[in-house]
Design an enzyme around this catalytic site. Structure first.
Site, PDB file in Angstrom:
ATOM      1  N   ARG A   1       0.818  -1.197   0.000  1.00  0.00           N
ATOM      2  CA  ARG A   1       0.000   0.000   0.000  1.00  0.00           C
ATOM      3  C   ARG A   1       0.859   1.256   0.000  1.00  0.00           C
ATOM      4  NH1 ARG A   1      -2.859   0.939   5.441  1.00  0.00           N
ATOM      5  NH2 ARG A   1      -4.455  -0.555   4.854  1.00  0.00           N
ATOM      6  N   TYR A   2       1.900   1.266   0.836  1.00  0.00           N
ATOM      7  CA  TYR A   2       2.798   2.416   0.917  1.00  0.00           C
ATOM      8  C   TYR A   2       4.034   2.120   0.067  1.00  0.00           C
ATOM      9  CZ  TYR A   2       0.058   3.174   5.209  1.00  0.00           C
ATOM     10  OH  TYR A   2      -0.940   3.352   6.115  1.00  0.00           O
TER      11      TYR A   2
ATOM     12  N   ARG B   1       7.145   0.271   2.158  1.00  0.00           N
ATOM     13  CA  ARG B   1       7.019  -0.891   3.026  1.00  0.00           C
ATOM     14  C   ARG B   1       5.855  -1.763   2.594  1.00  0.00           C
ATOM     15  NH1 ARG B   1       5.178   3.812   4.863  1.00  0.00           N
ATOM     16  NH2 ARG B   1       3.763   4.013   6.632  1.00  0.00           N
TER      17      ARG B   1
ATOM     18  N   CYS C   1      -3.316 -18.906  13.867  1.00  0.00           N
ATOM     19  CA  CYS C   1      -3.045 -18.151  15.097  1.00  0.00           C
ATOM     20  C   CYS C   1      -3.253 -19.092  16.284  1.00  0.00           C
ATOM     21  CB  CYS C   1      -3.989 -16.973  15.241  1.00  0.00           C
ATOM     22  SG  CYS C   1      -3.869 -15.823  13.872  1.00  0.00           S
TER      23      CYS C   1
ATOM     24  N   CYS D   1      -8.826 -14.494  17.488  1.00  0.00           N
ATOM     25  CA  CYS D   1      -9.454 -13.347  18.142  1.00  0.00           C
ATOM     26  C   CYS D   1     -10.763 -13.038  17.429  1.00  0.00           C
ATOM     27  CB  CYS D   1      -8.532 -12.142  18.068  1.00  0.00           C
ATOM     28  SG  CYS D   1      -6.860 -12.515  18.649  1.00  0.00           S
TER      29      CYS D   1
ATOM     30  N   CYS E   1     -10.781  -9.953  14.963  1.00  0.00           N
ATOM     31  CA  CYS E   1      -9.665  -9.876  14.013  1.00  0.00           C
ATOM     32  C   CYS E   1     -10.020  -9.114  12.737  1.00  0.00           C
ATOM     33  CB  CYS E   1      -9.209 -11.286  13.639  1.00  0.00           C
ATOM     34  SG  CYS E   1      -7.820 -11.282  12.491  1.00  0.00           S
TER      35      CYS E   1
ATOM     36  N   ARG F   1      -8.547  -9.535  10.007  1.00  0.00           N
ATOM     37  CA  ARG F   1      -8.390 -10.455   8.864  1.00  0.00           C
ATOM     38  C   ARG F   1      -9.261 -11.687   9.049  1.00  0.00           C
ATOM     39  NH1 ARG F   1      -2.652  -8.940   8.644  1.00  0.00           N
ATOM     40  NH2 ARG F   1      -2.697  -6.974   7.497  1.00  0.00           N
TER      41      ARG F   1
ATOM     42  N   ASP G   1     -11.400  -1.625  12.647  1.00  0.00           N
ATOM     43  CA  ASP G   1     -11.725  -1.493  11.229  1.00  0.00           C
ATOM     44  C   ASP G   1     -13.172  -1.920  11.002  1.00  0.00           C
ATOM     45  OD1 ASP G   1      -9.081  -0.699  10.439  1.00  0.00           O
ATOM     46  OD2 ASP G   1      -8.463  -2.765  10.789  1.00  0.00           O
TER      47      ASP G   1
ATOM     48  N   ASP H   1      -7.383   3.287  10.384  1.00  0.00           N
ATOM     49  CA  ASP H   1      -6.940   2.812   9.075  1.00  0.00           C
ATOM     50  C   ASP H   1      -8.079   3.130   8.113  1.00  0.00           C
ATOM     51  OD1 ASP H   1      -5.292   1.679   7.211  1.00  0.00           O
ATOM     52  OD2 ASP H   1      -4.900  -0.126   8.382  1.00  0.00           O
TER      53      ASP H   1
ATOM     54  N   LYS I   1      -3.171   4.629   7.239  1.00  0.00           N
ATOM     55  CA  LYS I   1      -3.413   4.896   8.658  1.00  0.00           C
ATOM     56  C   LYS I   1      -3.289   6.385   8.935  1.00  0.00           C
ATOM     57  CE  LYS I   1      -1.700   0.477  10.359  1.00  0.00           C
ATOM     58  NZ  LYS I   1      -1.146   0.018   9.064  1.00  0.00           N
TER      59      LYS I   1
HETATM   60  C1  LIG Z   1      -0.060  -0.731   8.938  1.00  0.00           C
HETATM   61  C2  LIG Z   1       0.487  -1.038   7.633  1.00  0.00           C
HETATM   62  C3  LIG Z   1       1.841  -0.823   7.345  1.00  0.00           C
HETATM   63  C4  LIG Z   1       2.821  -0.318   8.371  1.00  0.00           C
HETATM   64  O1  LIG Z   1       2.507   0.929   8.817  1.00  0.00           O
HETATM   65  P1  LIG Z   1       3.439   1.686   9.873  1.00  0.00           P
HETATM   66  O2  LIG Z   1       2.654   2.926  10.161  1.00  0.00           O
HETATM   67  O3  LIG Z   1       4.738   1.931   9.175  1.00  0.00           O
HETATM   68  O4  LIG Z   1       3.606   0.791  11.045  1.00  0.00           O
HETATM   69  C5  LIG Z   1       2.281  -1.116   6.080  1.00  0.00           C
HETATM   70  N1  LIG Z   1       1.450  -1.576   5.122  1.00  0.00           N
HETATM   71  C6  LIG Z   1       0.150  -1.783   5.367  1.00  0.00           C
HETATM   72  C7  LIG Z   1      -0.710  -2.297   4.283  1.00  0.00           C
HETATM   73  C8  LIG Z   1      -0.377  -1.535   6.635  1.00  0.00           C
HETATM   74  O5  LIG Z   1      -1.665  -1.770   6.877  1.00  0.00           O
HETATM   75  S1  SF4 Z   2      -5.821 -10.437  15.692  1.00  0.00           S
HETATM   76 FE1  SF4 Z   2      -6.209 -11.882  14.011  1.00  0.00          FE
HETATM   77  S2  SF4 Z   2      -4.209 -12.246  13.104  1.00  0.00           S
HETATM   78 FE2  SF4 Z   2      -3.849 -11.348  15.130  1.00  0.00          FE
HETATM   79  S3  SF4 Z   2      -3.605 -13.106  16.516  1.00  0.00           S
HETATM   80 FE3  SF4 Z   2      -5.754 -12.490  16.582  1.00  0.00          FE
HETATM   81  S4  SF4 Z   2      -6.755 -13.790  15.057  1.00  0.00           S
HETATM   82 FE4  SF4 Z   2      -4.565 -13.849  14.638  1.00  0.00          FE
END
Ligand SMILES: *Cc1c(COP(=O)(O)O)cnc(C)c1O
Ligand code: SF4
Length: 345
Positions: free
Chosen positions: A89-90, A93, A102, A106, A109, A111, A270, A307, A314
């Site tokens: 996305r960025y 990184r 996991c 959770c 979560c 995801r 989210d 986010d 973010k």
């Molecule tokens: C959160 C996130 C990051 C890392 O963000 P930082 O602010 O640098 O910790 C990088 N890529 C994605 C897609 C993210 O959701």
């Molecule tokens: S928040 Fe989601 S990815 Fe993170 S430990 Fe919990 S279930 Fe796993």
């Protein structure tokens, strides 16, 4: 078998086991677990003091997970994945989902759409594809291993990933996001730490959400990681009925610092399908930040971030604390008093 594998195998995975232990009706949980998997380690289960408490809410399925009309992937993570499991996305990184497993699933979560699912992930083919993409993108200097939980991989598999990343000249640092210090602290073995310390600069972000999660065992796990020279941060998710209380949040942040973990982010939940019953109003997050800032160590004050939907990134939010009249800044301090600061001309 390593002993953490045995602990994991000993986890609770069916509503009947929860029902037996706490004397509740398992029936309403059955359809929830069919949709979103259940796993609670013995360690995490032991932190529950009673049904509905902040630990229970995070790990025991709730029928409310099934009536939530949000989207499964509001942050467009799948659309932002040039190869499966790599979210770019960025520019500088990328997040690499190396595991779908996991120790505890959770309930909140972000995801939920993929954790516990049998998607290809962490296998040779996925690793080759992600490494090839990162190698061809010289702007990527920071790779964040996430999932699922990367530390649910064996040491050997994890080391394949770390060593291949470390061999890419433009990758300057690696981060790992893991909840195992909270949910399966025995995973942080001396052997794992000896391996990890060969891949510096390596950063780990843990995921503590409640002061009761900071146990003797978690503290020991974090100490081992910190002693391996790994800077530890923490990402907390703000949740109704768990930690949406400034006093609880302050206690959590202070206890984290006491185990050498630096609070990094408090995340607004989210808009992910199946998690709506945890969501709090933005005002609640701002009030927490306001109660932390200046009232306790600056190190105990993480950024409160949202986010943005649609993969827009973010964004940190701060309570309103500054305005300007000409050359004079009017600022509000931690006691709510207004203070003037005359700027240089
Ligand atoms: C959160 C996130 C990051 C890392 O963000 P930082 O602010 O640098 O910790 C990088 N890529 C994605 C897609 C993210 O959701
Ligand atoms: S928040 Fe989601 S990815 Fe993170 S430990 Fe919990 S279930 Fe796993």
């Amino acid at each position: 078998m390593e002993s953490w594998r045995r602990s994991l195998a000993d986890s609770i995975t069916s509503p009947e086991e929860i029902a037996e232990r706490f004397g509740i009706d398992p029936e309403p949980l059955v359809p929830v677990v069919r949709r979103y998997p259940l796993r609670i380690t013995r360690h995490y289960l032991g932190l529950i003091e009673g049904p509905g408490d902040p630990i229970w809410r995070q790990c025991v399925p709730d029928p409310l997970e099934l009536n939530d009309d949000q989207l499964p992937d509001p942050l467009h993570e799948e659309r932002l994945s040039p190869v499966p499991g790599l979210i770019h996305r960025y520019p500088d990184r990328a997040v690499w989902l190396v595991s779908n497993e996991c120790a505890v699933y959770c309930r909140f979560c972000m995801r939920k759409r993929r954790v516990g699912c049998p998607l290809p992930c962490g296998d040779d083919r996925s690793i080759d594809d992600a490494i090839r993409y990162i190698t061809e993108k010289p702007t990527i200097r920071d790779v964040i291993l996430s999932g699922g939980d990367p530390l649910l991989l064996d040491d050997e598999r994890l080391e394949v990933i770390l060593s291949r990343l470390a061999a890419i000249p433009h990758v300057e640092m690696i981060r790992i996001g893991t909840r195992t210090p909270v949910t399966l602290p025995e995973r942080i073995t001396p052997r794992l730490c000896r391996m990890l310390k060969r891949y510096h600069p390596l950063y780990i972000n843990t995921h503590f959400n409640h002061p009761r999660e900071v146990t003797y065992e978690s503290a020991k796990a974090c100490a081992r990681l910190a002693d391996a020279g790994i800077p530890l941060g923490n990402q907390t998710v703000l949740m109704g009925g768990v930690n949406d209380d400034p006093a609880v949040m302050m206690r959590l942040m202070q206890r984290l610092l006491a185990i050498r973990v630096r609070p990094y982010y408090i995340h607004q939940m989210d808009l992910v399908q199946g998690t709506g019953h945890f969501r709090t109003r933005v005002q609640a997050g701002l009030e927490i930040v306001e109660q932390l800032r200046g009232h306790t160590s600056g190190l105990a004050t993480p950024y409160y971030v949202i986010d943005a939907p649609g993969g827009k990134g973010k964004i940190p939010l701060l309570p309103e604390c500054v305005s300007r009249q000409g050359n004079v800044w009017l600022m509000r301090n931690y006691r709510g008093e207004f203070v003037e600061y005359r700027d240089t001309d």
